[in-house]
Scaffold this active site. Structure first.
Site: not given
Lengths: 359, 359
Positions: A309, A189, A283, A286, A73, A211-213
């Site tokens: 950030w 999130s 930011y 994913m 990091y 997202r679809d789920r």
């Protein structure tokens, strides 16, 4: 999130409070191999002048913290020898960047803090995976109005990076007014949920992409209950007809801010929803794919793309800005406009017990 | 670039000056089908109060002008009936956005311009593909120090969009000081060559990216002669070892501005050369591919990506800014720090002759 609350420690032993414990490491590497628990003598009381003793209440374990242990990091901690009286020959790293702590003693010359005040760390990589630390007073900031907050609430808005990230992204790039529109992806999130709530508290309208789920309706309902104006899946967004729906929702008002934690083609589609002179703030990534934007959006629609950030924000902004941010978030929490979000609570006592053989 | 200079017109006939001619169209479409040359009575003399008569010297033909005729460009001209005394029943479009013109007569109340002054258009889509027009004084700006300039020099810095684009991209996004570094691709484009010259005049160092080609050495030499500090091909850039060379050149000084007219993976590689807090400005998309940027550059290196469009700059900036820009460019041209760049000169007389059957 590590918990160091009295209730957890009560299970240990009454004599435990005279010893400190910390999760430490001597070299970067796989956390499961390099991390160990160190037992050390209690911090000096009273602390030295201009210092305070802290008892940590809650300290987060974030993916970035793991990356710091791994050494991959950008933020690097410094080794300390403050805990090495217990026989450690060499200075070592104490894990943990952020933490919510209670002041247990104040040194000479400390006028801005008192015993039982709650504080957060101003210093990056402060080594917060510990029960007790002594720090200089300039390295911490008092949590305002802490008497109105639970530990979980205080940690959500101060120690966790998520609500500050959401708050600042909604404030720093576009001068938004009540009734303005914001579009975001990764809306479920932790940051996305904070964006929904803070935007709603400011009267901003949000279009939220997920997202679809299989349990889609339940998630949509949860986001609507947090204050989401509209929720769409990436598949719905890919269908161009949705743009007409969105024009109807906004009455043609241009969307001036987009928040991205995904990347890839779904984010390209999101960028196309933005109006002239808009700002797209990334930011997270994913989807592990780059941000890909048609150049015409930059030239003809004057799109600007930024990154955000929170760690840099803390470094670059003066202390007053940080205190104002904390006050604003405390107010939102007190007024129940932002809910606490702590995903998992791990009492340090569990860890202490499970790794007792190593200490 | 159309030329309307006296020397061209002299070939036509001595009586030609009493007639105006313009390239016009009545509807959008394929330029080879919809454009025609209109002959119209000379403009009124003296012109109405607060107006001036202009004789166009040079008017550019840019790709954007063609797109305007096709009706696919964001800027839309308005039809005019100013030229329809010749028997045209309906208002029509006059082609051309920018132009360098000489004042031939001034109306009552005009104190800021005199006969023989050179002017450029402040109004977008002014209809400059014409020999003579009457315009209100507020729609034009005087070219300063025009006595020191040739027509080609004056047109290069005022009428052409290229040196203004280069000048503003070097000025508007990063506060660069002498010795700072800039990287650009498409470095042999008209804008790219202007960037090299203006940067060199300001003491800025440039890393210039171009495509590999058979006459590479000749092109490199030409760009070095314009003031380029280093010239690299995209293939050289794709080899990671070049980054070490660049670090040596810059002494590790971060590159804070990148200029892009290409897009695609070569631009991604260029973006990786940028230091913290850098700005990447896109003004073209020659590769017809999107700008693709790893999100980590936004988050951890605080990269910001913008677009630049000189047309928007002219619309958004106050007149004083435009005058200051023109003065700065005239000074650079007078001091021979920027060379004239006009790719092809087409005397309107040629066009008039070749399409005479249509008029």
């Amino acid at each position: 999130m590590f918990s160091f609350s009295r209730s957890s420690l009560r299970h240990f032993s009454s004599s435990a409070r005279i010893l400190g414990r910390a999760v430490v490491y001597s070299q970067n590497g796989d956390p499961s191999k390099v991390l160990r628990v160190l037992t050390y003598p209690s911090v000096p009381s009273p602390p030295p002048p201009h210092s305070v003793n802290l008892n940590f209440l809650l300290s987060p374990i974030s993916p970035a913290d793991i990356n710091v242990v791994e050494g991959v990091y950008p933020s690097k901690p410094a080794k300390t020898d403050a805990l090495t009286l217990s026989g450690e020959a060499n200075p070592l790293f104490v894990g943990g960047n952020e933490g919510l702590a209670r002041v247990t003693a104040v040194g000479e010359g400390v006028h801005t803090l008192a015993v039982d005040d709650w504080v957060i760390m101003l210093k990056q990589q402060a080594g917060t995976w510990a029960t007790d630390r002594t720090v200089t007073v300039a390295d911490v900031a008092k949590v305002p109005d802490s008497q109105f907050l639970t530990q979980a609430q205080a940690a959500t808005i101060t120690v966790s990076v998520n609500p500050p990230t959401a708050y600042n992204m909604l404030a720093d790039f576009v001068d938004l007014e009540s009734g303005d529109w914001v579009v975001q992806n990764g809306a479920n999130s932790a940051v996305g949920q904070a964006v929904i709530q803070i935007a709603a508290a400011r009267g901003l309208k949000t279009i939220n992409l997920i997202r679809d789920r299989c349990n889609l309706d339940a998630l949509k309902e949860r986001l609507h209950n947090l204050g989401a104006t509209h929720v769409l899946t990436y598949d719905q967004l890919a269908d161009k007809s949705v743009r007409e729906d969105i024009k109807q929702w906004t009455g043609g008002k241009p969307i001036r801010l987009g928040l991205n934690c995904v990347g890839g083609k779904d984010t390209t589609n999101m960028a196309r929803l933005l109006g002239n002179d808009a700002h797209l703030v990334s930011y997270g990534a994913m989807a592990k794919q780059p941000l890909s934007i048609p150049i015409s959006l930059f030239i003809f629609k004057n799109l600007t793309c930024h990154g955000f950030w929170q760690s840099r924000w803390y470094i670059k902004k003066p202390l007053e800005e940080r205190e104002k941010l904390m006050q604003n978030l405390v107010t939102l929490m007190k007024e129940k406009k932002v809910r606490e979000v702590i995903s998992h609570l791990h009492p340090l006592i569990t860890l202490l017990t499970s790794v007792a053989g190593h200490s």
